[in-house]
Design an enzyme around this catalytic site. Structure first.
Site, short mmCIF file in Angstrom:
data_model
loop_
_atom_site.label_atom_id
_atom_site.label_comp_id
_atom_site.label_asym_id
_atom_site.label_seq_id
_atom_site.Cartn_x
_atom_site.Cartn_y
_atom_site.Cartn_z
N SER A 100 7.82 -2.19 1.06
CA SER A 100 8.58 -1.10 1.68
C SER A 100 9.93 -1.60 2.18
O SER A 100 10.92 -0.86 2.13
CB SER A 100 7.78 -0.48 2.83
OG SER A 100 7.41 -1.47 3.78
N SER B 274 5.12 -5.90 18.41
CA SER B 274 5.98 -4.82 18.90
C SER B 274 6.41 -5.01 20.34
O SER B 274 7.59 -4.89 20.68
CB SER B 274 5.27 -3.47 18.75
OG SER B 274 5.56 -2.86 17.52
N ASP C 100 0.44 6.38 6.44
CA ASP C 100 -1.02 6.55 6.49
C ASP C 100 -1.42 7.66 7.46
O ASP C 100 -2.36 7.50 8.26
CB ASP C 100 -1.72 5.23 6.83
CG ASP C 100 -1.58 4.21 5.72
OD1 ASP C 100 -1.56 4.62 4.54
OD2 ASP C 100 -1.48 3.01 6.01
N HIS D 295 -3.52 -0.25 12.41
CA HIS D 295 -4.02 1.12 12.36
C HIS D 295 -5.13 1.41 13.37
O HIS D 295 -5.77 2.46 13.30
CB HIS D 295 -4.51 1.45 10.95
CG HIS D 295 -3.38 1.66 9.98
ND1 HIS D 295 -2.09 1.36 10.28
CD2 HIS D 295 -3.37 2.16 8.72
CE1 HIS D 295 -1.31 1.64 9.24
NE2 HIS D 295 -2.07 2.15 8.28
N ASP E 279 4.42 1.30 10.27
CA ASP E 279 3.31 1.04 9.34
C ASP E 279 2.62 -0.26 9.74
O ASP E 279 2.36 -1.13 8.92
CB ASP E 279 3.85 0.95 7.90
CG ASP E 279 2.74 0.97 6.86
OD1 ASP E 279 1.61 1.39 7.20
OD2 ASP E 279 3.00 0.56 5.71
N PHE F 203 0.83 -1.21 0.00
CA PHE F 203 0.00 0.00 0.00
C PHE F 203 0.86 1.26 0.00
O PHE F 203 0.50 2.28 0.56
CB PHE F 203 -0.91 -0.01 1.23
CG PHE F 203 -1.69 -1.29 1.38
CD1 PHE F 203 -2.86 -1.49 0.66
CD2 PHE F 203 -1.23 -2.30 2.21
CE1 PHE F 203 -3.57 -2.67 0.77
CE2 PHE F 203 -1.95 -3.49 2.33
CZ PHE F 203 -3.12 -3.67 1.61
N GLY G 278 -1.31 -10.42 9.74
CA GLY G 278 -2.20 -9.40 9.20
C GLY G 278 -2.72 -8.46 10.26
O GLY G 278 -2.96 -8.87 11.40
N ASP H 188 7.27 -7.84 12.04
CA ASP H 188 5.86 -8.09 11.70
C ASP H 188 5.51 -9.48 12.22
O ASP H 188 6.29 -10.43 12.05
CB ASP H 188 5.67 -8.04 10.17
CG ASP H 188 4.21 -7.88 9.76
OD1 ASP H 188 3.36 -8.60 10.30
OD2 ASP H 188 3.94 -7.06 8.87
N GLY I 121 5.80 -3.42 10.60
CA GLY I 121 4.73 -3.70 9.65
C GLY I 121 5.27 -3.88 8.25
O GLY I 121 5.29 -2.93 7.46
#
Length: 205
Positions: free
Chosen positions: A47, A119, A165, A139, A136, A15, A70, A66, A41
């Protein structure tokens, strides 16, 4: 043109807009002399490749954090769910296989260190000072706050904190990353450097 960028980079799931990706590469390159990069993330590694190519140029490292299950918005029934990333054998999202394949194809196995955890767990005994942190991850407000609180203070002075974002207008996107970005900017510990589309860039004072 970024040296080593895979010709099929636009086909990798993710994204990240091209100008945001270019900014990540630039600021990673600028901050790597201060210490390695940590990404929170990674999803399928798009990225990570841009960060990794900057690190490879300097013989440095990207820690790609990560849990690969998801975020909230990637789960079945949610807006960004991708059935191709659903693993029937575990009855859940699993992006790690796709991530590893993309990193290997990009020639970054000796540059990118996958950290498969959340994290809080990864940060529990973290000691390495970081030249740049790119957030990232999830959210939701709880997830975004956790990522910020776990990692922002590991950025060394003069280093870079980037948050993806970041949307001041709620009609354009979720507000948790924007709230965390404002918190960092107003903390007195970081100053705003730039915003590239939805990528907020701050420098540690």
């Amino acid at each position: 043109m970024i040296p080593g960028l895979p010709a099929d980079i636009d086909t990798i799931k993710g994204f990240l807009a091209e100008d945001e990706a270019q900014a990540l590469y630039h600021y990673a390159g600028e901050s790597l002399p201060l210490g390695p990069v940590l990404e929170v993330g990674s999803y399928c590694g798009k990225s990570t490749i841009y960060l990794g190519l900057a690190a490879k140029d300097q013989g440095s490292t990207v820690f790609a954090l990560d849990h690969h299950r998801g975020s909230e918005e990637h789960q079945p029934g949610e807006i960004f769910h991708d059935p191709d990333l659903y693993d029937d054998s575990t009855d859940g999202v699993d992006t790690f296989r796709e991530f590893r394949r993309n990193i290997r194809k990009a020639g970054l196995d000796d540059t990118v260190v996958p950290v498969v955890a959340g994290s809080a767990l990864a940060a529990r005994h973290w000691q390495t000072p970081l030249g740049m942190v790119f957030i990232d991850g999830g959210h939701s407000l709880a997830a975004a706050l956790e990522d910020y609180r776990c990692w922002a203070m590991h950025v060394v002075r003069g280093g870079i904190l980037t948050i993806h974002d970041v949307y001041p207008d709620a009609h354009e996107g979720g507000q948790a990353p924007w709230a965390v970005y404002q918190m960092a900017r107003d903390s007195g510990l970081f100053e705003e450097v730039a915003r590239v589309r939805s990528l907020g860039i701050l420098r540690r004072l």
